[in-house]
Write a protein that holds these residues in place. Sequence first.
Motif, PDB file in Angstrom:
ATOM      1  N   THR A 202       7.190 -15.577   2.600  1.00  0.00           N
ATOM      2  CA  THR A 202       6.230 -15.253   1.542  1.00  0.00           C
ATOM      3  C   THR A 202       4.806 -15.407   2.048  1.00  0.00           C
ATOM      4  N   GLY A 203       4.540 -16.503   2.761  1.00  0.00           N
ATOM      5  CA  GLY A 203       3.192 -16.734   3.292  1.00  0.00           C
ATOM      6  C   GLY A 203       2.770 -15.658   4.269  1.00  0.00           C
ATOM      7  N   THR A 204       3.697 -15.218   5.116  1.00  0.00           N
ATOM      8  CA  THR A 204       3.383 -14.156   6.073  1.00  0.00           C
ATOM      9  C   THR A 204       3.053 -12.856   5.353  1.00  0.00           C
TER      10      THR A 204
ATOM     11  N   ALA B  78      11.869  -2.897  -7.548  1.00  0.00           N
ATOM     12  CA  ALA B  78      11.149  -2.051  -8.499  1.00  0.00           C
ATOM     13  C   ALA B  78      10.131  -1.206  -7.734  1.00  0.00           C
ATOM     14  N   PRO B  79       9.584  -0.150  -8.352  1.00  0.00           N
ATOM     15  CA  PRO B  79       8.584   0.677  -7.666  1.00  0.00           C
ATOM     16  C   PRO B  79       7.355  -0.141  -7.258  1.00  0.00           C
ATOM     17  N   LEU B  80       6.846   0.130  -6.076  1.00  0.00           N
ATOM     18  CA  LEU B  80       5.653  -0.553  -5.580  1.00  0.00           C
ATOM     19  C   LEU B  80       4.398   0.167  -6.060  1.00  0.00           C
ATOM     20  N   SER B  81       3.264  -0.453  -5.842  1.00  0.00           N
ATOM     21  CA  SER B  81       2.005   0.103  -6.326  1.00  0.00           C
ATOM     22  C   SER B  81       1.611   1.382  -5.609  1.00  0.00           C
ATOM     23  N   GLY B  82       2.198   1.611  -4.436  1.00  0.00           N
ATOM     24  CA  GLY B  82       1.815   2.776  -3.647  1.00  0.00           C
ATOM     25  C   GLY B  82       0.706   2.478  -2.673  1.00  0.00           C
ATOM     26  N   GLU B  83       0.152   1.255  -2.770  1.00  0.00           N
ATOM     27  CA  GLU B  83      -0.951   0.874  -1.886  1.00  0.00           C
ATOM     28  C   GLU B  83      -0.496  -0.115  -0.821  1.00  0.00           C
ATOM     29  N   ASP B  84       0.781  -0.427  -0.798  1.00  0.00           N
ATOM     30  CA  ASP B  84       1.265  -1.486   0.083  1.00  0.00           C
ATOM     31  C   ASP B  84       2.088  -0.911   1.227  1.00  0.00           C
ATOM     32  N   ASP B  85       1.430  -0.605   2.321  1.00  0.00           N
ATOM     33  CA  ASP B  85       2.113  -0.032   3.477  1.00  0.00           C
ATOM     34  C   ASP B  85       3.094  -1.014   4.100  1.00  0.00           C
ATOM     35  N   VAL B  86       2.784  -2.318   4.011  1.00  0.00           N
ATOM     36  CA  VAL B  86       3.646  -3.332   4.622  1.00  0.00           C
ATOM     37  C   VAL B  86       5.033  -3.293   3.993  1.00  0.00           C
ATOM     38  N   LEU B  87       5.108  -3.379   2.669  1.00  0.00           N
ATOM     39  CA  LEU B  87       6.403  -3.401   2.009  1.00  0.00           C
ATOM     40  C   LEU B  87       7.095  -2.051   2.057  1.00  0.00           C
ATOM     41  N   LEU B  88       6.317  -0.969   2.016  1.00  0.00           N
ATOM     42  CA  LEU B  88       6.928   0.348   2.147  1.00  0.00           C
ATOM     43  C   LEU B  88       7.619   0.492   3.504  1.00  0.00           C
TER      44      LEU B  88
ATOM     45  N   LEU C  72       6.589  -4.879  12.090  1.00  0.00           N
ATOM     46  CA  LEU C  72       5.227  -4.838  11.554  1.00  0.00           C
ATOM     47  C   LEU C  72       4.250  -5.719  12.329  1.00  0.00           C
ATOM     48  N   GLU C  73       4.772  -6.530  13.213  1.00  0.00           N
ATOM     49  CA  GLU C  73       3.949  -7.546  13.869  1.00  0.00           C
ATOM     50  C   GLU C  73       2.844  -6.931  14.714  1.00  0.00           C
ATOM     51  N   GLN C  74       1.653  -7.531  14.586  1.00  0.00           N
ATOM     52  CA  GLN C  74       0.494  -7.149  15.388  1.00  0.00           C
ATOM     53  C   GLN C  74       0.260  -8.220  16.452  1.00  0.00           C
ATOM     54  N   PRO C  75      -0.465  -7.906  17.523  1.00  0.00           N
ATOM     55  CA  PRO C  75      -0.770  -8.935  18.519  1.00  0.00           C
ATOM     56  C   PRO C  75      -1.545 -10.088  17.881  1.00  0.00           C
ATOM     57  N   GLY C  76      -1.192 -11.296  18.267  1.00  0.00           N
ATOM     58  CA  GLY C  76      -1.915 -12.448  17.756  1.00  0.00           C
ATOM     59  C   GLY C  76      -1.403 -12.907  16.405  1.00  0.00           C
ATOM     60  N   TRP C  77      -2.093 -13.887  15.854  1.00  0.00           N
ATOM     61  CA  TRP C  77      -1.737 -14.534  14.593  1.00  0.00           C
ATOM     62  C   TRP C  77      -2.669 -14.013  13.507  1.00  0.00           C
ATOM     63  N   PRO C  78      -2.293 -14.080  12.238  1.00  0.00           N
ATOM     64  CA  PRO C  78      -3.219 -13.645  11.181  1.00  0.00           C
ATOM     65  C   PRO C  78      -4.561 -14.360  11.277  1.00  0.00           C
TER      66      PRO C  78
ATOM     67  N   GLU D  57       2.612 -21.804  21.407  1.00  0.00           N
ATOM     68  CA  GLU D  57       2.385 -20.396  21.092  1.00  0.00           C
ATOM     69  C   GLU D  57       3.706 -19.745  20.688  1.00  0.00           C
ATOM     70  N   ALA D  58       3.619 -18.859  19.701  1.00  0.00           N
ATOM     71  CA  ALA D  58       4.819 -18.172  19.234  1.00  0.00           C
ATOM     72  C   ALA D  58       4.407 -16.868  18.590  1.00  0.00           C
ATOM     73  N   SER D  59       5.242 -15.848  18.758  1.00  0.00           N
ATOM     74  CA  SER D  59       5.024 -14.630  17.987  1.00  0.00           C
ATOM     75  C   SER D  59       5.321 -14.943  16.529  1.00  0.00           C
ATOM     76  N   LEU D  60       4.713 -14.182  15.636  1.00  0.00           N
ATOM     77  CA  LEU D  60       4.827 -14.487  14.218  1.00  0.00           C
ATOM     78  C   LEU D  60       6.266 -14.411  13.735  1.00  0.00           C
ATOM     79  N   HIS D  61       7.014 -13.361  14.123  1.00  0.00           N
ATOM     80  CA  HIS D  61       8.371 -13.231  13.595  1.00  0.00           C
ATOM     81  C   HIS D  61       9.296 -14.311  14.137  1.00  0.00           C
TER      82      HIS D  61
END
Length: 362
Positions: free
Chosen positions: A86-88, A106-116, A184-190, A216-220
């Motif tokens: 959830t935090g990620t 349920a249907p998403l807002s349409g603005e959330d590329d991560v969950l889509l 979905l992971e990007q280089p580095g941490w949030p 050090e660890a990758s996020l996933h």
Amino acid sequence: MVSHSAPVRTGDGEQPVGPGKAADDLPARRSRARLGGVTRVGLVLGGGGVVGQAYHSGVLAVLQHDLGLDARTADVVVGTSAGSITGTLLRLGVSAEDLAAWTVKAPLSGEDDVLLAMAEVPVPELAPFRPWTLLRRPLRFPGPHMIGRALSRPWQFRPVAAGMALLAPGRHDVVEQLAALRELEQPGWPERDLWICAVRRRDGRRVVFGRPGAPEASLHLAVGASCAVPGYFAPVQVGPHTYVDGGVHSSTNAAILRGQGLDVVIVIAPMSGPAGWQPDFFTAARRHSERLMQRELRALRNEGIRTVVFSPGPDEQRVMGTDMMSRHRLDEVVSQSFLAAGRHAAVPEVAEILRLAAGRAS
């Protein structure tokens, strides 16, 4: 609930260090508290499996809908087990509204590329979580590092955590369950602070990924380590060590937020709450989680930090059931947690703290 208790030593003695920012001194925080000012907010998301994620989403939706408090703006997010997922998602920009919608399909807002994007990745079905079968799995003998830690720092050593870390590896691959996060992971941490709790099998010590000085660890992989329930999931390799679920140490780990200059800490704890007195594993586990969380809350309040806790009462617990990996009643869990959290957030002393936290982020 909101309660006030006496001070107590908590955690494993670690002293958190802020990421390049000096924490406020205690008199300054207490002065701000008296004046009603809130400048820094922490969010703690506890463990609880798939069902716990549904509970998180219901509570977070109340904070957003009723109080205008966007959890994505928290200065520090601490995630343990399901809370690390959830935090990620919050740190990836997912809104509370879409988090709840995604949980119940349920249907998403349409603005959330991560969950889509996550919705396109198949998730393997999980076997039922039956703790009595896990407890029958063999234990490995403790190694020299664990014995050495128990002897050299007995006040920090947690026998329950050590015993769980010694369980034989589970048969399910938690990293495979998190394949969507890996994609979905990007280089580095949030960019904003995200602290993910896990337990190192070698010595039973809690490790907080994302915090300065942590491995050090990758996020996933950090999330996978935090979610690796001993005996159910296989441990997760990060660097030279293997790790298991951070809930082995504590389902909330809230006390690591000491020394961060926070004014308010909001704790969402699916595994805490009134446990009742049934002689079974889940009652004992909930009672243990509640006891640890209360110790952590006392440590935070000793620093003048105001706390608000959301944990399931008897009605929510009945809907949540005893299989924390089951996806069958998630819509009911979200609905019940939303209604109960709304009632709790409307209590005047709770609402005052939450509005101050929301106002600071507006």
